[in-house]
Each structure stands twice: as C-alpha cells, then as structure tokens.
Design a protein around this motif. Structure first.
Motif, mmCIF file in Angstrom:
data_model
loop_
_atom_site.group_PDB
_atom_site.id
_atom_site.type_symbol
_atom_site.label_atom_id
_atom_site.label_comp_id
_atom_site.label_asym_id
_atom_site.label_seq_id
_atom_site.Cartn_x
_atom_site.Cartn_y
_atom_site.Cartn_z
ATOM 1 N N ARG A 1 0.809 -1.223 0.000
ATOM 2 C CA ARG A 1 0.000 0.000 0.000
ATOM 3 C C ARG A 1 0.842 1.272 0.000
ATOM 4 O O ARG A 1 0.298 2.368 0.009
ATOM 5 N N THR A 2 2.147 1.137 0.034
ATOM 6 C CA THR A 2 2.961 2.339 0.214
ATOM 7 C C THR A 2 4.004 2.553 -0.882
ATOM 8 O O THR A 2 5.171 2.783 -0.592
ATOM 9 N N PRO B 1 -3.989 4.713 -6.971
ATOM 10 C CA PRO B 1 -4.028 3.465 -7.754
ATOM 11 C C PRO B 1 -4.297 3.679 -9.244
ATOM 12 O O PRO B 1 -3.741 2.987 -10.096
ATOM 13 N N LYS B 2 -5.132 4.667 -9.556
ATOM 14 C CA LYS B 2 -5.437 4.918 -10.967
ATOM 15 C C LYS B 2 -4.177 5.379 -11.715
ATOM 16 O O LYS B 2 -3.855 4.886 -12.798
ATOM 17 N N GLU B 3 -3.470 6.296 -11.088
ATOM 18 C CA GLU B 3 -2.219 6.774 -11.687
ATOM 19 C C GLU B 3 -1.235 5.616 -11.862
ATOM 20 O O GLU B 3 -0.567 5.498 -12.869
ATOM 21 N N LYS B 4 -1.217 4.778 -10.850
ATOM 22 C CA LYS B 4 -0.301 3.656 -10.871
ATOM 23 C C LYS B 4 -0.598 2.760 -12.087
ATOM 24 O O LYS B 4 0.318 2.328 -12.783
ATOM 25 N N GLU B 5 -1.887 2.546 -12.354
ATOM 26 C CA GLU B 5 -2.267 1.694 -13.478
ATOM 27 C C GLU B 5 -1.844 2.339 -14.797
ATOM 28 O O GLU B 5 -1.277 1.685 -15.679
ATOM 29 N N ILE B 6 -2.120 3.628 -14.914
ATOM 30 C CA ILE B 6 -1.752 4.328 -16.148
ATOM 31 C C ILE B 6 -0.251 4.232 -16.372
ATOM 32 O O ILE B 6 0.216 3.908 -17.468
ATOM 33 N N PRO C 1 18.129 -3.865 -25.526
ATOM 34 C CA PRO C 1 17.208 -4.721 -24.785
ATOM 35 C C PRO C 1 16.781 -4.086 -23.460
ATOM 36 O O PRO C 1 17.505 -3.280 -22.883
ATOM 37 N N VAL C 2 15.587 -4.499 -23.014
ATOM 38 C CA VAL C 2 15.057 -3.932 -21.779
ATOM 39 C C VAL C 2 15.761 -4.566 -20.589
ATOM 40 O O VAL C 2 15.908 -5.774 -20.512
ATOM 41 N N HIS C 3 16.208 -3.720 -19.683
ATOM 42 C CA HIS C 3 16.849 -4.253 -18.479
ATOM 43 C C HIS C 3 15.806 -4.491 -17.396
ATOM 44 O O HIS C 3 15.640 -5.581 -16.886
ATOM 45 N N LYS C 4 15.082 -3.457 -17.054
ATOM 46 C CA LYS C 4 13.973 -3.666 -16.132
ATOM 47 C C LYS C 4 12.928 -2.566 -16.291
ATOM 48 O O LYS C 4 13.220 -1.477 -16.776
ATOM 49 N N ILE C 5 11.730 -2.928 -15.891
ATOM 50 C CA ILE C 5 10.624 -1.978 -15.967
ATOM 51 C C ILE C 5 10.224 -1.658 -14.539
ATOM 52 O O ILE C 5 9.994 -2.562 -13.743
ATOM 53 N N SER C 6 10.166 -0.385 -14.222
ATOM 54 C CA SER C 6 9.869 -0.032 -12.839
ATOM 55 C C SER C 6 8.909 1.135 -12.799
ATOM 56 O O SER C 6 8.987 2.063 -13.595
ATOM 57 N N ILE C 7 7.972 1.057 -11.868
ATOM 58 C CA ILE C 7 7.076 2.208 -11.696
ATOM 59 C C ILE C 7 7.215 2.762 -10.294
ATOM 60 O O ILE C 7 6.320 3.388 -9.769
ATOM 61 N N ILE C 8 8.350 2.499 -9.673
ATOM 62 C CA ILE C 8 8.587 3.125 -8.377
ATOM 63 C C ILE C 8 8.794 4.604 -8.640
ATOM 64 O O ILE C 8 9.662 4.966 -9.424
ATOM 65 N N PRO C 9 7.980 5.444 -8.029
ATOM 66 C CA PRO C 9 8.128 6.865 -8.336
ATOM 67 C C PRO C 9 9.562 7.282 -8.070
ATOM 68 O O PRO C 9 10.087 7.064 -6.994
ATOM 69 N N ARG C 10 10.191 7.840 -9.066
ATOM 70 C CA ARG C 10 11.628 8.034 -8.943
ATOM 71 C C ARG C 10 11.987 9.444 -8.557
ATOM 72 O O ARG C 10 12.940 9.672 -7.861
ATOM 73 N N GLY C 11 11.190 10.373 -9.041
ATOM 74 C CA GLY C 11 11.533 11.753 -8.725
ATOM 75 C C GLY C 11 12.968 12.025 -9.094
ATOM 76 O O GLY C 11 13.373 11.851 -10.238
ATOM 77 N N ILE C 12 13.725 12.383 -8.062
ATOM 78 C CA ILE C 12 15.077 12.863 -8.312
ATOM 79 C C ILE C 12 15.988 11.736 -8.769
ATOM 80 O O ILE C 12 16.888 11.942 -9.557
ATOM 81 N N GLY C 13 15.708 10.531 -8.287
ATOM 82 C CA GLY C 13 16.566 9.415 -8.629
ATOM 83 C C GLY C 13 16.630 9.165 -10.120
ATOM 84 O O GLY C 13 17.572 8.565 -10.628
#
Ligand code: ADP
Ligand code: MG
Ligand code: ZN
Length: 637
Positions: free
Chosen positions: A386-387, A439-444, A464-476
């Motif tokens: 949830r976080t 959650p809606k944003e996360k799905e999009i 080639p794709v290394h990894k797919i991530s949707i962890i909000p990255r912001g500055i990272g």
C-alpha cells in the motif's frame, strides 16, 4: 538538623538568589568565575533593590503629591512655610489649620514666571537645589552592564566550554567512536545494490594494508545520490560501523552561515583530524549546500562558499587514499554540484540510493517494527504494497505513527487498523509534496512503461530492456535523462534513430490503446521524440525531401542559455518544410508503434498487470512473456 538552618536569614536569602540566578553544580562553578566576584554583584543589586523599595514605601508615604494649582492655593492662603525648588519639582512644608503642621508635599513644576514673586510676597523661605546626577548616571551604566553580563554568562554556558570567540574555526566534526555508530548493514534494507557497491569500501577500510600491498585503486570519494529519506546518512554510518572505523561527519549546511575564511579553515581542520585517525571515514552530508557550482552566484567574485569548496577540492587532491581515509558525501541534488567535485580523484564513485521497491519496503518495515509489538492480524507485506513511493524515513515514520495511534487507544499491540490509519496520515502528508501515486495513476503508469518496454523488445535496433519499474523516482531518475541524442549522434544510423523514436512513443500509444485517452505523463517522451525527429531532418540530412543539407548548426558552447537558438541560416519556407517533415516522421512512427502494440495487446495487459503488482519487472520476464504468446494478426489502423 539541616545545615542551612544554622545560617542567618540574610545568608539564606543570598544563597537562594545565587541558586536562582546561577543554577550550576558546584563542580562547574570552579572553572567559571571566582565565587566572590559574582557574589558582590548580586549583593549590590539586592541592596539597591531593597533601598529603592524602602524609598518608595517609607519615605514617600509622608510626602503628599498635590497639583500645582493647589500649591498656588496653599501659597495664596499663607499655608506654606518653606519650599525647595529643583528643576522638576517643588518640595515644601505646610503650616495650616486643616493640615497637621509639618506635612510635606511635592508638586511638579509648571512654567510660572510669577513663582518667585509670589513666594517673596508670602514670605516663604525658598531655596534651589542642584540634584547630583552621579548616582543615577552610575546606575544607568551599571544596570545595563549587569544585564549584559547575565546574558553573556548564559550564552557561554549554552555554548559549552572551549567554544569561545577564539575557537570558532575548530572543526565541529563529530567523532563517533566505533562503538557509538552501532549501525551496521543489518539496519539498512531495501537498497541492496547500494550496499553491494559499498561492500568494497568496507573491505578496504577494514584491511587497508592488504589493498596497499596489491596496489589496487581505491575510490577516494564516494558520493551517495538519492531522494531525501532513502537512508544515505544511515548507509554512510553503516559503512563505518561495518568496518569498525571512526566516523567524522559534518553537514554542508553547517558551512553556509560562517564568517569569511572560517569554512575553509574548518575543512582543513577536519582533514587533518581525520588523517591522524586513519583508517576512517569523513562524511559530508548535504554536499550540495557546500558544493554548488561556482559561478552560479550572480554577484560574482570569491564568496565564502566558493572558498570553502576550493579548500575541499585542495584537501581531496592533497592526500593519498592508501592512508585509509575515505570521503563519503550525500546529496539529493547532484545536478547542481560543481563539476570539479565529480572529476577523477574526487567523488568519482557515485552510488545511487533509490526508493525501495515492494520487497525493500517490506524489509525496511521489518527492521523498524522490531521494537514494536505487532498484532497477529498485521501483514507487513500488505503494508508494503500500500505504500509505493515511500522511502525508508517515511516507513520509519509510518511505524512510529501506528504505535502512537495504538497507544492512544490503550491497545496492547499495534493492529492492522492502526497501520492503515497511519498510512493514510503519512500519505496525506506526502501528497502535499506529490510523491505518491494513487491506484489509478499507478495503473496508467504501468501501461505506459509496459508500452515502452514492449516496443523496445519488438523493434530491431533498440537496446534490450533491463527492467521496468514504476517506483516513483523523482530525483533518482535524473541519472537516466542524460541519454540525450546529442551525445552519440554521429554514431547512430537512421534505422536506429527511428527505432529509438518508436520506443519513446510506445508509452503514449499504450495509453491511447488501453484508456482511449492520454495523460500528461508522456510530455517528456514527446519532447525527446521531437528532438530526435528534428535532428534527423535538419541536422543529419536523413529526410529525402530536404536532402543532404544541414540546416542547423550543432549546439555550441555550454554557457549559452538553454533556450538560446542560433540565428537561422535558412528561409522561412525551408523552416516550414522542416516542420512538416518532422511531423510526418513522428506520425509515421506513431502508426508503426500503434501496429506493434495492437498486435501485442495481450502481452501488454499481462505485463502491465505484473508491473503494477510488483512495481519492478526484469527484462527477462518480459522476453519470456513475448516468446509464449504469438503475435496477433491485427489489421493496421
Ligand atoms: P537521507 O540521509 O537519505 O535523507 P536518512 O539516512 O537520514 O536519509 O534516513 C532517515 C531515517 O529513516 C533513518 O535514520 C532510518 O531510521 C530510516 N531509514 C531510511 N532509509 C532506510 C533504510 N533503507 N533502511 C532502514 N531504515 C531507513
Ligand atoms: Mg541525510
Ligand atoms: Zn514514457
């Protein structure tokens, strides 16, 4: 019998005063002022206060204050026997029937040229008076001095010993003896890649001689880069704790408010202290406060911050790594650092400390929940789910909030409901800083990223794709935006550029396909896509219609403003043609991408589902998915 009772009353009183005004234990008193000195000052003050009280209540009682008009009345009636006149007031004695003789009065003077005449007329004996200003002027000096003295004593006590005016330059770097930074890698979770990279530093610090013999090159400076609260400071301490070496830490922001020259002196001090204690770690927190790029200062010239930074650079260059001193620093704004800091031999090793994924968050929660009693219904995995977007500090905060909530309700243990409520609270706080997705944003975002990834795997020339991530990255995420086409533009073929364009459009097309509408999330993609298309047409001569002509000079010096556009060397007509060609190129690619994703719709759904659940999917998994499901034949629309 208690010893105090033997003392006289005054002694007791003075003792009390002394204990109220200088609450120190006797130990400290010794190295403060000699007791006699401040005793006499207090004594003087007390006497003075008693004296003025006495004046007010005993002397003043006998003197009646009367208005000037009444004084004139008494005078006219012949009731005044004698007066003393001073510049402000008239003090006199009455003789009268209604008043008892000898009653004194005082009245304040008003401008009255007839006064002396009247007094003479009524045969009143009068005299002037010169009031000595000595006492009052001495007091007007003594009282402020006394107050100043009290404040000064107080401030000195706050600062502690050895922090007088003369010792400002002494390094404030705190030395944590190794048993004090009990932090180890076990206390840090969710940033395993960073931990792995730092393992080498730990190794070196614990056996510097071994490395010296082999002559291996040890990093001199390690820069931890990542969003606030991801555990950079913690990680640096853990490195010291693991290697069991002293840890000198200082924060860049401490340098900011210093006098000229002091910052530089401190840096010098810090380094000389540390070299004596080697092997050890010097940790500079918030390096950006100190290491802002020089020349950003509009006023120009050498300012304090610049001097300090220069000193740091000098010190870093001046010592050998094999002495066993490693400099670590942390920043969440690497982009504003002075490039000189990042050159080889300085902070040449950079470690990304990114936001944790779901597994990382679970591990961090476990660490912080160790000291909290959890109820049987608590599932930390669910809490982690949830976080998304939470960093270590947020998760520590979350556990703490939940414990407080439970305590407020007099519960024995922290229950799932408390954690839920705490999540809501922390999210409410974070949403103000726009760091978490709903959650809606996360799905999009999951579909968007999946679109990029599938296109990248489907076209011939993309990496080639290394990894797919949707962890909000912001500055990272900053580390990745450096992939501008300008960097390697002479190395790419037309088809490679076209495929790169396709990958960039993949995110937006996936959104179109699935949701029938698009979000603002693709803005950066489109900007980069347009840049590529534009370069292809106008710079590389890759458009058939415009031919082999470069219409744009390569962007020149770095110091030009970002939006600076050089004067066009071609006509408006050509400019319009360029725009048309760019649009055409993007449009064609858009169609191609649409075709690719439409024929891969099933994989797209599957991948997006996995991505939004796991937040991070390895490229391998995507390739397996693609192998399993055949390309659906789809009419190209
Ligand atoms: P940063 O320096 O990156 O801003 P800190 O190291 O100051 O972050 O982290 C603040 C606190 O948050 C730490 O003291 C710790 O309690 C918690 N924390 C942050 N990251 C982690 C992590 N990866 N593992 C465990 N605790 C963490
Ligand atoms: Mg920090
Ligand atoms: Zn995108």
């Amino acid at each position: 019998m208690a010893p105090e009772e033997k003392k006289g009353l005054t002694e007791n009183l003075i003792d009390k005063f002394r204990s109220v005004f200088s609450p120190q234990d006797p130990q400290q008193k010794k190295n403060a002022l000699p007791p006699k000195a401040h005793f006499s000052i207090w004594y003087f003050l007390i006497v003075f206060m008693l004296f003025s009280l006495f004046q007010q209540y005993f002397l003043a009682r006998k003197v009646e204050t009367i208005p000037y008009s009444q004084f004139k009345q008494y005078l006219a009636n012949g009731q005044v026997s004698k007066v003393t006149i001073d510049p402000e007031s008239i003090v006199g004695t009455l003789i009268g029937k209604d008043k008892k003789p000898g009653q004194q009065f005082i009245t304040f003077r008003v401008e009255d040229p007839d006064l002396v005449k009247d007094l003479g007329q009524h045969k009143v004996s009068y005299s002037g008076k010169y009031e000595s200003k000595f006492l009052s002027s001495v007091l007007s000096w003594v009282i402020p001095l006394a107050i100043f003295f009290i404040i000064w004593r107080f401030a000195m006590k706050k600062m502690g010993p050895g922090m007088g005016v003369m010792s400002f330059s002494k390094s404030k770097a705190k030395l944590f003896a190794q048993n004090e930074t009990k932090v180890t890698f076990a206390d840090v979770a969710g940033i395993d890649e960073a931990k792995e990279e730092l393992q080498e530093v730990v190794e070196f610090l614990s056996h510097p001689d071994k490395f010296q013999k082999l002559g291996g090159r040890i990093p001199k400076g390690v820069l931890l880069v990542g969003p606030p609260g991801t555990g950079k400071t913690l990680l640096a301490k853990a490195v010291a704790g693991e290697a069991k070496v002293p840890f000198f830490s200082i924060s860049g922001s401490e340098f900011v408010e210093m006098f000229v020259g002091v910052g530089a002196a401190r840096v010098r001090d810090l380094f000389s202290q540390a070299t004596r204690q080697a092997p050890c770690i010097i940790f500079i927190d918030e390096l950006d406060a100190l290491g802002k790029a020089r020349g950003i200062n509009v006023m120009g010239g050498h300012d304090e911050q610049e001097q300090t930074l220069n000193q740091l650079l000098v010190e870093m260059d001046g010592f050998e790594t094999n002495k066993g001193v490693i400099i670590m620093a942390a920043t969440n704004r690497p982009e504003i650092l002075d490039p000189a800091l990042l050159r080889p031999g300085r902070f040449d090793r950079q470690v990304l400390v990114d936001r944790p994924d779901i597994n990382g968050r679970e591990a961090i929660l476990k660490i912080h929940a160790k000291n909290v009693l959890l109820g049987p219904d608590v599932d930390l995995r669910k809490v982690a789910g949830r976080t998304p977007g939470f960093v270590g500090a947020d998760l520590a905060n979350l556990i703490n909030e939940a414990a407080l909530l439970a305590a407020r309700k007099n519960k024995e243990v922290v229950e799932a409901a408390d954690l839920d409520e705490a999540i809501d609270r922390v999210i409410a706080g974070l949403q103000k800083k726009t760091r978490v997705m709903n959650p809606k944003e996360k799905e999009i975002v999951a579909f968007h990223e999946s679109g990029h990834a599938i296109v990248a795997e489907s076209v011939e020339h993309a990496d080639p794709v290394h990894k797919i991530s949707i962890i909000p990255r912001g500055i990272g995420a900053l580390g990745y935006t450096q992939q501008q086409p300008t960097e390697d533009r002479y190395l790419m073929t037309r088809s490679e550029l076209l495929d790169r364009l396709a990958v960039l459009l993949g995110g937006r097309v996936a959104e179109e396909l699935v949701f029938g509408e698009i979000s603002t999330g693709a803005q950066n993609d489109l900007q980069r896509a347009t840049e590529i298309a534009r370069s292809m047409v106008a710079e590389y001569g890759m458009s058939d219609r415009l031919g082999l002509v470069t219409y744009e000079r390569p962007r020149q010096a770095m110091f030009l403003p970002e939006n600076y556009s050089p004067a066009k060397s071609y006509s408006e007509e050509k400019a319009a043609q360029i725009d048309e060609e760019v649009a055409l190129l993007v449009e064609e690619t858009h169609k191609r991408v649409h075709g690719i994703l439409a024929s891969r719709r099933k994989v797209l759904e599957e991948l997006a589902g996995l991505v939004s659940k796991e937040e991070m999917v390895q490229g391998e998994e995507l390739r397996k998915m693609l192998e399993k499901s055949p390309v659906e034949s789809q009419s190209q629309a």
